[in-house]
Enzyme design. Structure first.
Site, short mmCIF file in Angstrom:
data_model
loop_
_atom_site.label_atom_id
_atom_site.label_comp_id
_atom_site.label_asym_id
_atom_site.label_seq_id
_atom_site.Cartn_x
_atom_site.Cartn_y
_atom_site.Cartn_z
N GLU A 143 -1.06 -28.60 10.91
CA GLU A 143 -1.27 -29.95 11.44
C GLU A 143 -0.05 -30.41 12.21
O GLU A 143 -0.16 -31.08 13.25
CB GLU A 143 -1.58 -30.92 10.29
CG GLU A 143 -1.96 -32.33 10.73
CD GLU A 143 -0.80 -33.30 10.88
OE1 GLU A 143 -1.04 -34.44 11.29
OE2 GLU A 143 0.36 -32.91 10.58
N ASP A 153 -0.71 -43.73 -6.96
CA ASP A 153 -1.76 -43.97 -7.95
C ASP A 153 -2.91 -44.77 -7.33
O ASP A 153 -4.09 -44.41 -7.47
CB ASP A 153 -1.14 -44.73 -9.13
CG ASP A 153 -2.08 -44.85 -10.32
OD1 ASP A 153 -3.08 -44.11 -10.39
OD2 ASP A 153 -1.81 -45.69 -11.18
N ASP A 210 -3.42 -38.58 4.80
CA ASP A 210 -2.16 -38.05 5.32
C ASP A 210 -1.07 -39.09 5.03
O ASP A 210 -0.97 -40.09 5.73
CB ASP A 210 -2.30 -37.81 6.82
CG ASP A 210 -1.12 -37.06 7.41
OD1 ASP A 210 -0.10 -36.90 6.72
OD2 ASP A 210 -1.22 -36.63 8.58
N HIS A 257 -3.74 -32.34 5.37
CA HIS A 257 -2.97 -31.17 5.80
C HIS A 257 -1.95 -30.83 4.73
O HIS A 257 -1.36 -31.71 4.10
CB HIS A 257 -2.34 -31.38 7.18
CG HIS A 257 -1.11 -32.24 7.24
ND1 HIS A 257 0.16 -31.75 7.04
CD2 HIS A 257 -0.96 -33.56 7.51
CE1 HIS A 257 1.05 -32.72 7.18
NE2 HIS A 257 0.39 -33.84 7.46
#
Length: 316
Positions: A171, A301, A199, A125
């Site tokens: 969302e 990362d 998310d 989202h």
């Protein structure tokens, strides 16, 4: 060598070649030699992901301090990501919907090729809450899948399955954008073999969670983290709380990763993740301070590369 000896040598060579061909065509370890191994996913430069987050921060600052549904900062975020995908060669479309008196937008990006009857999707989202710019929640997931999509284009990837990326609106108002998309598909949802959701993947006091859903998809992520020396936990915390729930309710196989929201890290978790026990994974969750300073670059990362690994593996 005389003629008879030559003939015997040729027969022996033919028999050896036939045996080799038989072994290469067999199942098991020899059979694997008959199929080219799936290409390894590239390393995604975290500096590129961070630059996207800085752009999202700037868009929020220029538009009232947030990127929430119905606010100009959200539409500007859609336009920013769409522009990068269009330039990279994706087929993009913006899907509009109405919610709470405002217009919402989903961005769908298809990479040309692959079997449309078996589509692998990665989504996140893009909207924030109204109280802040939403850089971890969920600029982090949005920037992560954007850079993976751009890596697909850079590699000129030719996956067996079709690849689709998506950024959902509203969302934060109850999975509105993703549910609107799933409803619009109808029976076409059967063509989605896997939906992956991301998310919050840069939480400052990061945990390393794998969605507690399909075992095979879990395995893809767990194997990746294991190779990196990271112990994961399966998380039911996000069950029903993010956009994968819209797909799961329609019978689609789902999965994803997550670095934690407002819940508190335990002593055991702090030990294995080098975190801070007794503190929230993200102390700025749904707050004004969820800005560019609220990102754990190491976690960002790690999880972005995990997205790439899963996309390459599941679409091959």
């Amino acid at each position: 060598m005389n003629r008879t000896a030559k003939r015997r040598t040729l027969i022996a060579a033919s028999a050896s070649a036939a045996l080799t061909a038989s072994l290469l065509g067999a199942t098991g370890a020899y059979g694997a030699l008959n199929e080219p191994a799936a290409a390894a996913a590239p390393d995604i430069p975290v500096a590129d992901v961070q630059q996207d987050l800085k752009e999202l921060q700037s868009l929020a600052e220029a538009n009232g301090g947030n990127r929430a549904h119905g606010q100009p900062g959200y539409k500007a975020s859609i336009d920013f990501i769409k522009g990068k995908l269009d330039k990279a060669g994706f087929e993009t479309k913006v899907q509009e919907f109405d919610e709470a008196g405002g217009t919402g937008y989903n961005l769908i990006a298809d990479w040309p090729g692959g079997s449309a009857d078996e589509t692998v999707m990665a989504g996140s989202h893009l909207d924030s809450v109204e109280s802040g710019p939403g850089i971890n929640d969920n600029g982090s997931g949005s920037a992560g899948i954007l850079e993976v999509a751009l890596a697909v284009a850079d590699a000129k990837l030719e996956p067996k399955k079709h690849l689709r990326f998506a950024w959902w609106g509203a969302e934060e108002l109850g999975l509105v954008g993703s549910q609107h998309y799933v409803d619009s598909l109808g029976d076409e949802t059967k063509k989605i073999s896997t939906y992956l959701n991301f998310d919050m993947i840069g939480s400052p006091n990061a945990g390393h969670f794998v969605y507690d859903d399909d075992a095979a998809v879990q395995g893809v992520f767990k194997d990746y983290f294991k190779e990196k020396g990271i112990e994961t936990e399966t998380s039911s915390e996000v069950n029903g709380r993010s956009d994968h729930a819209s797909f799961a309710a329609a019978g689609v196989t789902v999965g994803g990763t997550f670095t934690g929201a407002g819940d508190t890290m335990t002593e055991e978790q702090a030990t294995k993740w080098e975190g801070k026990a007794g503190e929230a994974y993200d102390k700025c969750y749904h707050s004004e301070c969820d800005d560019i300073s609220n990102i754990n670059e190491k976690a960002l990362d790690l999880h972005t590369d995990g997205i790439a690994h899963a996309v390459w593996q599941l679409s091959s």
